[in-house]
Design a protein around this motif. Structure first.
Motif, PDB file in Angstrom:
ATOM      1  N   ARG A  12       0.809  -1.207   0.000  1.00  0.00           N
ATOM      2  CA  ARG A  12       0.000   0.000   0.000  1.00  0.00           C
ATOM      3  C   ARG A  12       0.843   1.258   0.000  1.00  0.00           C
ATOM      4  O   ARG A  12       0.397   2.325  -0.369  1.00  0.00           O
ATOM      5  CB  ARG A  12      -0.875   0.016   1.253  1.00  0.00           C
ATOM      6  CG  ARG A  12      -2.247  -0.428   0.940  1.00  0.00           C
ATOM      7  CD  ARG A  12      -3.250   0.676   1.214  1.00  0.00           C
ATOM      8  NE  ARG A  12      -4.507   0.047   1.526  1.00  0.00           N
ATOM      9  CZ  ARG A  12      -5.342   0.496   2.428  1.00  0.00           C
ATOM     10  NH1 ARG A  12      -5.060   1.564   3.129  1.00  0.00           N
ATOM     11  NH2 ARG A  12      -6.454  -0.128   2.630  1.00  0.00           N
ATOM     12  N   TYR A  38      -0.012   2.429  10.318  1.00  0.00           N
ATOM     13  CA  TYR A  38      -0.004   2.201   8.872  1.00  0.00           C
ATOM     14  C   TYR A  38       0.642   3.382   8.167  1.00  0.00           C
ATOM     15  O   TYR A  38       0.490   4.520   8.583  1.00  0.00           O
ATOM     16  CB  TYR A  38      -1.435   2.045   8.342  1.00  0.00           C
ATOM     17  CG  TYR A  38      -2.004   0.657   8.499  1.00  0.00           C
ATOM     18  CD1 TYR A  38      -1.536  -0.395   7.730  1.00  0.00           C
ATOM     19  CD2 TYR A  38      -3.010   0.400   9.415  1.00  0.00           C
ATOM     20  CE1 TYR A  38      -2.056  -1.665   7.862  1.00  0.00           C
ATOM     21  CE2 TYR A  38      -3.543  -0.873   9.560  1.00  0.00           C
ATOM     22  CZ  TYR A  38      -3.053  -1.904   8.779  1.00  0.00           C
ATOM     23  OH  TYR A  38      -3.572  -3.156   8.910  1.00  0.00           O
ATOM     24  N   SER A  39       1.344   3.120   7.069  1.00  0.00           N
ATOM     25  CA  SER A  39       1.973   4.168   6.245  1.00  0.00           C
ATOM     26  C   SER A  39       2.767   5.155   7.084  1.00  0.00           C
ATOM     27  O   SER A  39       2.588   6.361   6.965  1.00  0.00           O
ATOM     28  CB  SER A  39       0.927   4.945   5.441  1.00  0.00           C
ATOM     29  OG  SER A  39      -0.003   4.091   4.874  1.00  0.00           O
ATOM     30  N   SER A  63      -1.641   6.399   9.967  1.00  0.00           N
ATOM     31  CA  SER A  63      -2.774   6.206  10.878  1.00  0.00           C
ATOM     32  C   SER A  63      -2.449   5.139  11.917  1.00  0.00           C
ATOM     33  O   SER A  63      -1.904   4.084  11.607  1.00  0.00           O
ATOM     34  CB  SER A  63      -4.042   5.841  10.096  1.00  0.00           C
ATOM     35  OG  SER A  63      -4.121   4.458   9.871  1.00  0.00           O
ATOM     36  N   ALA A  83      -3.352   2.289  13.995  1.00  0.00           N
ATOM     37  CA  ALA A  83      -4.404   1.279  14.010  1.00  0.00           C
ATOM     38  C   ALA A  83      -4.444   0.532  15.339  1.00  0.00           C
ATOM     39  O   ALA A  83      -5.479   0.025  15.735  1.00  0.00           O
ATOM     40  CB  ALA A  83      -4.214   0.299  12.862  1.00  0.00           C
ATOM     41  N   HIS A  98     -16.372  -2.053  16.238  1.00  0.00           N
ATOM     42  CA  HIS A  98     -16.997  -1.632  14.986  1.00  0.00           C
ATOM     43  C   HIS A  98     -15.939  -1.573  13.880  1.00  0.00           C
ATOM     44  O   HIS A  98     -14.749  -1.719  14.137  1.00  0.00           O
ATOM     45  CB  HIS A  98     -17.732  -0.306  15.150  1.00  0.00           C
ATOM     46  CG  HIS A  98     -16.839   0.821  15.527  1.00  0.00           C
ATOM     47  ND1 HIS A  98     -16.110   1.534  14.620  1.00  0.00           N
ATOM     48  CD2 HIS A  98     -16.531   1.324  16.736  1.00  0.00           C
ATOM     49  CE1 HIS A  98     -15.407   2.437  15.235  1.00  0.00           C
ATOM     50  NE2 HIS A  98     -15.627   2.341  16.521  1.00  0.00           N
ATOM     51  N   THR A  99     -16.377  -1.341  12.656  1.00  0.00           N
ATOM     52  CA  THR A  99     -15.460  -1.332  11.514  1.00  0.00           C
ATOM     53  C   THR A  99     -14.383  -0.267  11.700  1.00  0.00           C
ATOM     54  O   THR A  99     -14.685   0.861  12.068  1.00  0.00           O
ATOM     55  CB  THR A  99     -16.252  -1.032  10.229  1.00  0.00           C
ATOM     56  OG1 THR A  99     -17.330  -1.945  10.168  1.00  0.00           O
ATOM     57  CG2 THR A  99     -15.384  -1.213   9.001  1.00  0.00           C
ATOM     58  N   GLY A 100     -13.142  -0.662  11.476  1.00  0.00           N
ATOM     59  CA  GLY A 100     -12.032   0.292  11.620  1.00  0.00           C
ATOM     60  C   GLY A 100     -11.476   0.388  13.021  1.00  0.00           C
ATOM     61  O   GLY A 100     -10.632   1.232  13.297  1.00  0.00           O
ATOM     62  N   SER A 101     -11.919  -0.501  13.932  1.00  0.00           N
ATOM     63  CA  SER A 101     -11.439  -0.407  15.312  1.00  0.00           C
ATOM     64  C   SER A 101     -10.101  -1.116  15.488  1.00  0.00           C
ATOM     65  O   SER A 101      -9.506  -1.056  16.559  1.00  0.00           O
ATOM     66  CB  SER A 101     -12.473  -0.987  16.273  1.00  0.00           C
ATOM     67  OG  SER A 101     -12.758  -2.318  15.925  1.00  0.00           O
ATOM     68  N   GLY A 102      -9.625  -1.820  14.467  1.00  0.00           N
ATOM     69  CA  GLY A 102      -8.299  -2.422  14.549  1.00  0.00           C
ATOM     70  C   GLY A 102      -8.302  -3.931  14.747  1.00  0.00           C
ATOM     71  O   GLY A 102      -7.260  -4.521  15.009  1.00  0.00           O
ATOM     72  N   LYS A 103      -9.453  -4.578  14.574  1.00  0.00           N
ATOM     73  CA  LYS A 103      -9.528  -6.028  14.797  1.00  0.00           C
ATOM     74  C   LYS A 103      -8.641  -6.791  13.813  1.00  0.00           C
ATOM     75  O   LYS A 103      -7.839  -7.632  14.212  1.00  0.00           O
ATOM     76  CB  LYS A 103     -10.983  -6.522  14.653  1.00  0.00           C
ATOM     77  CG  LYS A 103     -11.985  -5.791  15.501  1.00  0.00           C
ATOM     78  CD  LYS A 103     -13.394  -6.330  15.299  1.00  0.00           C
ATOM     79  CE  LYS A 103     -13.956  -6.171  13.901  1.00  0.00           C
ATOM     80  NZ  LYS A 103     -14.330  -4.818  13.499  1.00  0.00           N
ATOM     81  N   SER A 104      -8.805  -6.489  12.533  1.00  0.00           N
ATOM     82  CA  SER A 104      -8.030  -7.219  11.528  1.00  0.00           C
ATOM     83  C   SER A 104      -6.533  -6.958  11.697  1.00  0.00           C
ATOM     84  O   SER A 104      -5.714  -7.858  11.540  1.00  0.00           O
ATOM     85  CB  SER A 104      -8.461  -6.810  10.120  1.00  0.00           C
ATOM     86  OG  SER A 104      -9.826  -7.086   9.940  1.00  0.00           O
ATOM     87  N   THR A 105      -6.194  -5.721  12.010  1.00  0.00           N
ATOM     88  CA  THR A 105      -4.791  -5.388  12.229  1.00  0.00           C
ATOM     89  C   THR A 105      -4.236  -6.194  13.400  1.00  0.00           C
ATOM     90  O   THR A 105      -3.135  -6.747  13.318  1.00  0.00           O
ATOM     91  CB  THR A 105      -4.660  -3.884  12.526  1.00  0.00           C
ATOM     92  OG1 THR A 105      -5.342  -3.159  11.524  1.00  0.00           O
ATOM     93  CG2 THR A 105      -3.214  -3.472  12.575  1.00  0.00           C
TER      94      THR A 105
HETATM   95  N1  LIG Z   1      -3.531  -1.474   4.604  1.00  0.00           N
HETATM   96  C1  LIG Z   1      -3.870  -0.371   5.297  1.00  0.00           C
HETATM   97  N2  LIG Z   1      -3.265   0.818   5.063  1.00  0.00           N
HETATM   98  C2  LIG Z   1      -3.583   1.912   5.762  1.00  0.00           C
HETATM   99  N3  LIG Z   1      -4.494   1.943   6.742  1.00  0.00           N
HETATM  100  C3  LIG Z   1      -5.143   0.811   7.037  1.00  0.00           C
HETATM  101  C4  LIG Z   1      -4.874  -0.409   6.329  1.00  0.00           C
HETATM  102  N4  LIG Z   1      -5.666  -1.387   6.827  1.00  0.00           N
HETATM  103  C5  LIG Z   1      -6.398  -0.804   7.793  1.00  0.00           C
HETATM  104  N5  LIG Z   1      -6.094   0.503   7.935  1.00  0.00           N
HETATM  105  C6  LIG Z   1      -6.680   1.448   8.914  1.00  0.00           C
HETATM  106  O1  LIG Z   1      -6.424   0.941  10.211  1.00  0.00           O
HETATM  107  C7  LIG Z   1      -7.576   1.041  11.021  1.00  0.00           C
HETATM  108  C8  LIG Z   1      -7.969  -0.325  11.547  1.00  0.00           C
HETATM  109  O2  LIG Z   1      -8.408  -1.137  10.483  1.00  0.00           O
HETATM  110  P1  LIG Z   1      -8.790  -2.667  10.632  1.00  0.00           P
HETATM  111  O3  LIG Z   1      -7.772  -3.345  11.461  1.00  0.00           O
HETATM  112  O4  LIG Z   1      -9.022  -3.202   9.273  1.00  0.00           O
HETATM  113  O5  LIG Z   1     -10.161  -2.579  11.429  1.00  0.00           O
HETATM  114  P2  LIG Z   1     -11.355  -3.632  11.542  1.00  0.00           P
HETATM  115  O6  LIG Z   1     -10.855  -4.957  11.078  1.00  0.00           O
HETATM  116  O7  LIG Z   1     -11.708  -3.600  12.990  1.00  0.00           O
HETATM  117  O8  LIG Z   1     -12.456  -3.104  10.709  1.00  0.00           O
HETATM  118  C9  LIG Z   1      -8.639   1.706  10.177  1.00  0.00           C
HETATM  119  O9  LIG Z   1      -8.659   3.074  10.520  1.00  0.00           O
HETATM  120  C10 LIG Z   1      -8.172   1.507   8.770  1.00  0.00           C
HETATM  121  O10 LIG Z   1      -8.549   2.586   7.967  1.00  0.00           O
END
Ligand SMILES: Nc1ncnc2c1ncn2[C@@H]1O[C@H](COP(=O)(O)OP(=O)(O)O)[C@@H](O)[C@H]1O
Ligand SMILES: [Mg+2]
Lengths: 277, 281
Positions: free
Chosen positions: A3, B12-13, B20, B22, B41-48
């Motif tokens: 990214r 991230y970045s 941002s 995360a 909720h969406t964007g809370s950092g679960k996937s990260t």
């Molecule tokens: N590849 C990425 N590059 C930049 N920012 C990211 C990336 N993936 C997620 N984010 C940001 O990190 C935050 C957490 O995202 P994420 O972990 O996907 O949340 P969730 O899975 O809870 O929806 C969000 O604000 C999202 O915009």
């Protein structure tokens, strides 16, 4: 990971340059490129430099972002400089080594060519850094509209461009996710010889293509569902309109180009007069 | 098996205009055999967060320890870690690529360095445990229905015999029936194989019925961490960050306000019924 690659590399900031009409910026980039090839001496070179520095200041984009674009063409710059250095014939020979000769003219040409290339990249990257890809295609579409009179499909080309630009970040993100997902299943993209590496790309490329086709299909369907039939009779939600600042910018550009051309034509004479006096 | 996260943060970045945060200072301990729900909720950092657990993302600061070993050590084998911590991504069906379902499920075990026979056995077992009809094993994975594809993808991770199974929103985009099937499947897996399971979801209703522990993420930090009963007591605060407690929680609080001495800590319909019946006996 992936990214971090910025394509179209828009840098958001609040500057006069960001707010200008994209057509002005396209024209500006064109004018600047032309001006780069008008100068032959130090005065013209200084003028182009001052102009560039002013624009960089006004844009409020950190200088490091513009330098990034240069990294990509380092090789091209070196080759260009070398060719100019060794292959320019001239009277004043500085060094001779075998079949290689360096002349005074060669040095001058190499330096000017290098400077021109650097300014060209920096100048155009200011345009892409201060304009979103969508604004750019909008600007291009409007600027090229007259061509549709001679049956050039300007609207379709602009639509293709903006869809392609829109999809680049999506596909990059998708690549990132698929790569990670296959790595979670033990895939290894980094080691092994060439053949192994190419083979390792299959689990990445197949899902990527499948997804690209799926997305293209969905998008086409969604566009048809909203009665898209191409450019005929289509109006814009936010049509481009010139503001006061845009006209001022055009004036400044015209002035700059005028001075550069004038110096090219009459500069030598004034230079000569001064020297003679 | 245990995973310890020590003050993990992730940006991230980093160093660009799009920087941002995360994850912010997340500390957690995940023990053997637990069934944990991660909600937010969406964007809370679960996937990260979960991508840190198998070393796909490297924390900007902080440390992660798997079975007592620092996974960021020079000579730590991350590929082996990834076979022990099985991670099923969101929409895993988008990663299928082989010509047959069976071959696709073999991909993980083959990468582990197992022989063709062994990998095949693993694939067989995994496909059976996700309940895919045997007649489909040698068909193209692209011809399956959405729910079936997802099961194949889950089998692809199960075939590596991980010690922990992490699923990122496994029910996203499924109809209620498909959702219940997947959740039952995961729950069975936890019971039969006795592996630790982390289930990521943004729906409380999904996880309340199954998990023993809930971790609530909000804006990159852990907001609550406890049993479902404990966490849902904070239903007002959960609402404030865009999450909702299960319907029964609201019902029980309502009843209590009306003067019935019910237990507000119950989380499933079954428990709620028992609690209410007890009063009228
Ligand atoms: N590849 C990425 N590059 C930049 N920012 C990211 C990336 N993936 C997620 N984010 C940001 O990190 C935050 C957490 O995202 P994420 O972990 O996907 O949340 P969730 O899975 O809870 O929806 C969000 O604000 C999202 O915009
Ligand atoms: Mg997510």
């Amino acid at each position: 990971m992936l990214r971090d690659i910025t394509l179209g590399q828009y840098y958001p900031a609040d500057s006069v340059l960001h707010k200008l009409d994209p057509r002005v910026k396209l024209m500006g980039a064109l004018v600047y490129i032309v001006s780069l090839f008008t100068f032959r001496d130090a005065v013209g070179f200084a003028a182009a430099t001052v102009f560039l520095i002013c624009i960089i200041r006004i844009s409020k984009v950190p200088f490091s972002y513009m330098v990034k674009g240069l990294k990509a063409i380092v090789v091209l710059m070196i080759i260009t400089a070398l060719f100019n250095l060794f292959l320019t014939p001239g009277k004043q020979v500085l060094v001779t080594y075998g079949i290689l000769t360096i002349t005074m003219e060669g040095v001058k040409n190499a330096v000017f060519m290098l400077v021109r290339l650097i300014y060209l990249i920096v100048g155009t990257s200011i345009m892409t850094l201060t304009t979103t890809p969508n604004q750019l295609t909008d600007g291009l579409e409007k600027a090229l509209m007259p061509l549709s009179k001679i049956r050039v499909p300007v609207h379709s080309i602009a639509m293709i461009m903006s869809i392609a630009l829109r999809f680049i970040p999506i596909l990059i993100e998708e690549t990132d996710i698929i790569m990670k997902a296959q790595m979670a299943r033990g895939a290894d993209f980094e080691s092994g010889n060439l053949i192994r590496r190419v083979k390792a790309m299959v689990p990445l490329l197949v899902p990527l293509f499948v997804s690209a086709f799926r997305r293209a299909d969905d998008l086409a369907m969604a566009m048809e569902a909203r009665c898209y039939v191409g450019g005929r009779g289509r109006t814009k939600m936010k049509p481009l309109r010139y503001q006061k600042e845009d006209y001022q910018a055009y004036l400044i550009l015209a002035g700059y180009l005028g001075v550069m051309i004038a110096w090219r034509v009459f500069g030598a004479r004034i230079w000569g007069l001064k020297l003679g006096a | 098996m245990s995973i310890i996260l020590d003050k993990v943060s992730y940006v991230y970045s980093e160093g660009t205009a799009y920087e941002s945060w995360a994850l912010k200072n997340v500390s957690l301990k995940i023990e053997d055999g637990q069934f944990i729900g991660i909600i937010g909720h969406t964007g809370s950092g679960k996937s990260t967060l979960i991508q840190h657990l198998n070393g796909l993302l490297k924390a900007s600061s902080g440390g992660i320890y798997f079975n007592g070993r620092d996974i960021y050590e020079e000579d730590y084998d991350l590929r082996e870690l990834r076979t022990k911590v099985g991670l099923v991504f969101q929409y895993p069906e988008h990663q299928l690529f082989e010509t047959t379902i069976f071959d696709d499920v073999c991909f993980g075990p083959m990468n582990q360095g197992l022989s063709k026979n062994e990998a095949g056995l693993r694939a067989f077992e995994a496909l059976r445990s996700v309940g895919l009809p045997e007649s489909l094993y040698y068909q193209s994975p692209f011809d399956l229905s959405g729910g079936q594809k997802r099961r194949v993808a889950i089998a692809g991770v199960l075939a590596m015999k991980p010690e922990v199974l992490i699923l990122d929103e496994p029910t996203a985009g499924l109809d209620p029936k498909g959702r219940d099937e997947i959740l039952d499947l995961v729950s069975n897996m936890h019971r039969e194989r006795e592996m630790a399971v982390l289930l990521v979801s943004h729906s409380m209703e999904d996880v309340a019925n199954y998990v023993q522990r809930i971790i609530v993420m909000n804006d990159g930090s852990v907001m609550y961490d406890g049993t479902p009963g404990e966490v849902f007591l904070h239903y007002k605060e959960l609402e404030a960050v865009g999450l909702a407690a299960p319907q029964v929680t609201y019902l029980m609080h309502e009843l209590k306000e009306q003067g019935l001495p019910v237990d507000c800590g119950v989380t499933t319909v079954e428990e709620a019924r028992n609690s209410i019946l007890k009063i009228f006996r």
